[in-house]
Enzyme design. Structure first.
Site, PDB file in Angstrom:
ATOM      1  N   LYS A 223      40.966  14.184   6.114  1.00  0.00           N
ATOM      2  CA  LYS A 223      40.639  14.514   4.712  1.00  0.00           C
ATOM      3  C   LYS A 223      39.783  13.426   4.068  1.00  0.00           C
ATOM      4  O   LYS A 223      39.823  12.268   4.472  1.00  0.00           O
ATOM      5  CB  LYS A 223      41.919  14.791   3.934  1.00  0.00           C
ATOM      6  CG  LYS A 223      42.497  16.146   4.397  1.00  0.00           C
ATOM      7  CD  LYS A 223      43.531  16.729   3.505  1.00  0.00           C
ATOM      8  CE  LYS A 223      43.916  18.126   4.046  1.00  0.00           C
ATOM      9  NZ  LYS A 223      45.190  18.589   3.517  1.00  0.00           N
ATOM     10  N   ARG A 253      50.413  18.127  10.194  1.00  0.00           N
ATOM     11  CA  ARG A 253      49.393  19.161  10.454  1.00  0.00           C
ATOM     12  C   ARG A 253      48.084  18.443  10.758  1.00  0.00           C
ATOM     13  O   ARG A 253      47.545  17.768   9.884  1.00  0.00           O
ATOM     14  CB  ARG A 253      49.262  20.046   9.210  1.00  0.00           C
ATOM     15  CG  ARG A 253      48.298  21.202   9.342  1.00  0.00           C
ATOM     16  CD  ARG A 253      48.227  21.996   8.040  1.00  0.00           C
ATOM     17  NE  ARG A 253      47.345  23.137   8.162  1.00  0.00           N
ATOM     18  CZ  ARG A 253      46.032  23.076   7.986  1.00  0.00           C
ATOM     19  NH1 ARG A 253      45.445  21.942   7.688  1.00  0.00           N
ATOM     20  NH2 ARG A 253      45.291  24.166   8.125  1.00  0.00           N
TER      21      ARG A 253
HETATM   22  C1  9MG Z   1      45.733  24.997   4.987  1.00  0.00           C
HETATM   23  N1  9MG Z   1      45.912  23.592   4.722  1.00  0.00           N
HETATM   24  C2  9MG Z   1      44.929  22.634   4.658  1.00  0.00           C
HETATM   25  N2  9MG Z   1      45.475  21.441   4.382  1.00  0.00           N
HETATM   26  C3  9MG Z   1      46.813  21.641   4.286  1.00  0.00           C
HETATM   27  C4  9MG Z   1      47.903  20.810   3.998  1.00  0.00           C
HETATM   28  O1  9MG Z   1      47.747  19.514   3.739  1.00  0.00           O
HETATM   29  N3  9MG Z   1      49.137  21.345   3.961  1.00  0.00           N
HETATM   30  C5  9MG Z   1      49.309  22.683   4.185  1.00  0.00           C
HETATM   31  N4  9MG Z   1      50.562  23.165   4.110  1.00  0.00           N
HETATM   32  N5  9MG Z   1      48.313  23.532   4.458  1.00  0.00           N
HETATM   33  C6  9MG Z   1      47.085  23.003   4.497  1.00  0.00           C
END
Ligand code: 9MG
Length: 273
Positions: A223, A253
């Site tokens: 990010k 994630r």
């Molecule tokens: C779809 N998406 C993109 N970034 C995310 C994040 O940080 N958390 C979750 N739950 N979904 C995300």
């Protein structure tokens, strides 16, 4: 791990599970367009599972700042064939990344066992009813604004306290709508209506959210608050994953599954020594 439909227990075989990101979109910020074709997306997902992903998050609508919304028919066209192809081909748990109840419904019918809802449905409780009826795990994420507006000067008096209050309020509202806390994981929403300072404060304050006794998800991979070029954020992304593990997060994630899984397993071995 027992995430069968109707019997979701969010039991974790290890402290922190790795969720691999599969964007079936032409415009995601870090891998836009590479996996828009169902076969390419499926092959990518299987590779992530082979690299160590315990969950695969399939998304058909970009959530990067300013991304245009995608209509329901197009989102279904993108994600359902990928979920159908993956079901039965992998042990990884399939998650659907969507804000639309109809997409969540179709995805769970096709084999998804987790609903990742970046809107944590604030306007009506249809999504919560889908999660309750299907027994799917439900990830409730905090976001200030929408992907179209969220990075227009986000402001908080105290970002950690705001997100903590949001989790408390959403858990109560979800329970009232028939979705028990046992099905829910919580996500502070890194990069969703937050400055770099807000994201760092949330990472530093992650342990405050453990009081809810629900799995926490951290999605900081690649990010922009990490700085530098998107292709050069592996080290900083892994640092966030290790911070998440240290704070007891249940899921990270990530795009770079192999490298992250390696770092986490090493971190856990050191921690357990
Ligand atoms: C779809 N998406 C993109 N970034 C995310 C994040 O940080 N958390 C979750 N739950 N979904 C995300």
């Amino acid at each position: 791990m027992n995430w069968q439909t109707g019997d979701i227990k969010w039991q974790f075989p290890r402290p922190t599970l790795v969720m691999g990101i599969v964007n079936v979109t032409p415009d995601s910020f870090s891998d836009g367009g590479k996996f828009i074709d169902a076969d390419a997306a499926t092959a990518h997902a299987l590779q992530l599972a082979a690299d160590g992903a315990e969950l695969l998050d399939i998304g058909g609508e970009s959530t990067r700042p300013g991304a245009p919304p995608v209509d329901e028919a197009e989102e279904l066209r993108r994600v359902i064939p990928v979920i159908e192809k993956l079901t039965g081909q992998t042990d990884a748990v399939i998650s659907i990344d969507t804000q639309k109840p109809a997409v969540a419904q179709a995805a769970t019918a096709a084999g998804a066992r987790v609903i990742n809802d970046i809107a944590a449905h604030r306007t009506d409780d249809t999504m919560w009813r889908v999660a309750a009826q299907t027994g799917a795990g439900y990830i409730a994420m905090h976001m200030q604004g929408t992907p179209q507006t969220m990075q227009n000067a986000p402001e908080y008096d105290d970002v950690v306290a705001t997100v903590e209050a949001f989790f408390a309020e959403r858990l109560e509202a979800m329970a009232a709508a028939g979705l028990p806390a046992e099905q829910v994981a919580l996500d502070p929403g890194f990069g969703f209506g937050k400055t770099a300072g807000h994201n760092l404060a949330l990472l530093a304050g992650l342990t405050r959210f453990t009081r809810f006794q629900r799995p926490l998800m951290v999605g900081a991979s690649r990010k922009s608050f990490l700085g530098g070029k998107v292709t050069e954020r592996l080290g900083s992304s892994i640092a966030c994953a290790c911070r998440a593990a240290a704070a007891g997060a249940g899921i990270v994630r990530v795009h770079d599954v192999r490298e992250t899984a390696q770092a986490l397993r090493t971190w856990e071995a050191i921690n357990g020594a």
